[in-house]
Design a protein around this motif. Structure first.
Motif, PDB file in Angstrom:
ATOM      1  N   LEU A   1      32.874  43.847  30.594  1.00 37.33           N
ATOM      2  CA  LEU A   1      32.565  42.427  30.474  1.00 37.33           C
ATOM      3  C   LEU A   1      30.958  42.390  29.929  1.00 37.33           C
ATOM      4  N   ALA A   2      30.223  43.453  30.132  1.00 40.85           N
ATOM      5  CA  ALA A   2      28.758  43.349  30.067  1.00 40.85           C
ATOM      6  C   ALA A   2      28.866  43.607  28.329  1.00 40.85           C
ATOM      7  N   GLU A   3      29.505  44.387  27.785  1.00 40.76           N
ATOM      8  CA  GLU A   3      29.601  44.638  26.412  1.00 40.76           C
ATOM      9  C   GLU A   3      30.114  43.585  25.512  1.00 40.76           C
ATOM     10  N   LEU A   4      30.921  42.838  26.163  1.00 34.83           N
ATOM     11  CA  LEU A   4      31.739  41.626  25.207  1.00 34.83           C
ATOM     12  C   LEU A   4      30.650  40.547  25.427  1.00 34.83           C
ATOM     13  N   GLU A   5      29.824  40.345  26.610  1.00 33.57           N
ATOM     14  CA  GLU A   5      28.656  39.298  26.482  1.00 33.57           C
ATOM     15  C   GLU A   5      27.732  39.803  25.386  1.00 33.57           C
ATOM     16  N   ALA A   6      27.515  41.144  25.254  1.00 32.32           N
ATOM     17  CA  ALA A   6      26.206  41.545  24.295  1.00 32.32           C
ATOM     18  C   ALA A   6      26.806  41.040  22.918  1.00 32.32           C
ATOM     19  N   HIS A   7      28.053  41.406  22.717  1.00 36.91           N
ATOM     20  CA  HIS A   7      28.793  40.968  21.426  1.00 36.91           C
ATOM     21  C   HIS A   7      28.740  39.660  20.854  1.00 36.91           C
ATOM     22  N   ALA A   8      29.053  38.607  22.243  1.00 34.76           N
ATOM     23  CA  ALA A   8      28.949  37.352  21.953  1.00 34.76           C
ATOM     24  C   ALA A   8      27.667  36.778  21.600  1.00 34.76           C
TER      25      ALA A   8
ATOM     26  N   ALA B   1      40.484  41.339  37.653  1.00 36.19           N
ATOM     27  CA  ALA B   1      41.053  42.671  37.458  1.00 36.19           C
ATOM     28  C   ALA B   1      40.221  43.534  38.546  1.00 36.19           C
ATOM     29  N   SER B   2      38.749  43.190  38.505  1.00 37.66           N
ATOM     30  CA  SER B   2      37.748  43.839  39.348  1.00 37.66           C
ATOM     31  C   SER B   2      38.021  43.647  40.917  1.00 37.66           C
ATOM     32  N   GLU B   3      38.327  42.354  41.046  1.00 37.43           N
ATOM     33  CA  GLU B   3      38.607  42.203  42.575  1.00 37.43           C
ATOM     34  C   GLU B   3      39.981  42.923  43.034  1.00 37.43           C
ATOM     35  N   ARG B   4      41.112  43.075  41.952  1.00 40.56           N
ATOM     36  CA  ARG B   4      42.371  43.968  42.423  1.00 40.56           C
ATOM     37  C   ARG B   4      41.911  45.055  42.694  1.00 40.56           C
ATOM     38  N   VAL B   5      41.096  45.715  42.081  1.00 37.93           N
ATOM     39  CA  VAL B   5      40.672  46.864  42.410  1.00 37.93           C
ATOM     40  C   VAL B   5      40.088  47.102  43.711  1.00 37.93           C
ATOM     41  N   ARG B   6      39.111  46.039  44.150  1.00 41.79           N
ATOM     42  CA  ARG B   6      38.531  46.008  45.415  1.00 41.79           C
ATOM     43  C   ARG B   6      39.271  45.856  46.280  1.00 41.79           C
ATOM     44  N   ALA B   7      40.569  45.038  46.282  1.00 41.01           N
ATOM     45  CA  ALA B   7      41.378  44.920  47.205  1.00 41.01           C
ATOM     46  C   ALA B   7      42.198  46.107  47.363  1.00 41.01           C
ATOM     47  N   LYS B   8      42.395  47.101  46.521  1.00 40.82           N
ATOM     48  CA  LYS B   8      43.342  48.323  46.702  1.00 40.82           C
ATOM     49  C   LYS B   8      42.355  49.417  47.044  1.00 40.82           C
ATOM     50  N   TYR B   9      41.123  49.481  46.585  1.00 40.74           N
ATOM     51  CA  TYR B   9      40.376  50.598  46.912  1.00 40.74           C
ATOM     52  C   TYR B   9      39.011  50.497  47.443  1.00 40.74           C
ATOM     53  N   GLY B  10      38.670  49.379  47.918  1.00 45.10           N
ATOM     54  CA  GLY B  10      37.523  48.798  48.781  1.00 45.10           C
ATOM     55  C   GLY B  10      36.305  48.525  47.901  1.00 45.10           C
ATOM     56  N   TYR B  11      36.203  48.698  46.683  1.00 46.41           N
ATOM     57  CA  TYR B  11      34.952  48.539  45.871  1.00 46.41           C
ATOM     58  C   TYR B  11      35.647  48.024  44.311  1.00 46.41           C
ATOM     59  N   ALA B  12      34.614  47.305  43.843  1.00 46.82           N
ATOM     60  CA  ALA B  12      34.887  46.556  42.503  1.00 46.82           C
ATOM     61  C   ALA B  12      35.099  47.525  41.347  1.00 46.82           C
ATOM     62  N   CYS B  13      35.737  47.126  40.287  1.00 53.46           N
ATOM     63  CA  CYS B  13      35.754  48.402  39.156  1.00 53.46           C
ATOM     64  C   CYS B  13      34.452  47.948  38.294  1.00 53.46           C
ATOM     65  N   SER B  14      33.510  49.038  38.310  1.00 54.75           N
ATOM     66  CA  SER B  14      32.521  49.148  37.544  1.00 54.75           C
ATOM     67  C   SER B  14      32.865  49.141  35.959  1.00 54.75           C
ATOM     68  N   SER B  15      33.864  49.688  35.565  1.00 50.57           N
ATOM     69  CA  SER B  15      34.433  49.762  34.299  1.00 50.57           C
ATOM     70  C   SER B  15      34.743  48.462  33.679  1.00 50.57           C
ATOM     71  N   ALA B  16      35.382  47.578  34.491  1.00 52.58           N
ATOM     72  CA  ALA B  16      35.526  46.131  34.106  1.00 52.58           C
ATOM     73  C   ALA B  16      34.347  45.361  33.865  1.00 52.58           C
ATOM     74  N   MET B  17      33.354  45.770  34.679  1.00 45.28           N
ATOM     75  CA  MET B  17      32.177  44.941  34.539  1.00 45.28           C
ATOM     76  C   MET B  17      31.195  45.476  33.536  1.00 45.28           C
ATOM     77  N   ASP B  18      31.430  46.582  33.274  1.00 42.44           N
ATOM     78  CA  ASP B  18      30.718  47.306  31.935  1.00 42.44           C
ATOM     79  C   ASP B  18      31.544  46.756  30.761  1.00 42.44           C
TER      80      ASP B  18
END
Length: 95
Positions: A70-77, A51-68
């Motif tokens: 993921l970080a939240e899910l990693e912390a819960h895990a 999903a983040s890479e799709r944002v990069r392809a469309k807008y030229g930058y990765a999606c920080s919200s998607a990475m945030d």
């Protein structure tokens, strides 16, 4: 890009409303399904990175919200790392 929210229930019954900048999450998670924590995290990592890479392809930058997200899910895990039978239930999607 269509935004997607997906709701999950953690092993301690905590419910999370999660974010994806793309509908790709639907290709990786199924509502009503319980996933072992490791499988859920693997699926979430792959989907949110795509999903983040799709944002990069469309807008030229990765999606920080998607990475945030993921970080939240990693912390819960990490909280359930010592529970080998921990499962995450996917409750549904909201477009």
């Amino acid at each position: 890009m269509p935004v997607m929210h997906f709701r999950v229930r953690l092993p301690d019954s905590t419910e999370l409303n999660c974010y994806s900048p793309s509908l790709v999450i639907k290709d990786f998670l199924t509502p009503g399904t319980r996933y072992p924590m490791a499988d859920f995290m693997s699926r979430s990592r792959e989907a949110l990175n795509i999903a983040s890479e799709r944002v990069r392809a469309k807008y030229g930058y990765a999606c920080s919200s998607a990475m945030d997200q993921l970080a939240e899910l990693e912390a819960h895990a990490q909280r359930f790392a010592n529970l080998p039978d921990a499962q995450v239930e996917v409750l549904g999607f909201e477009e």
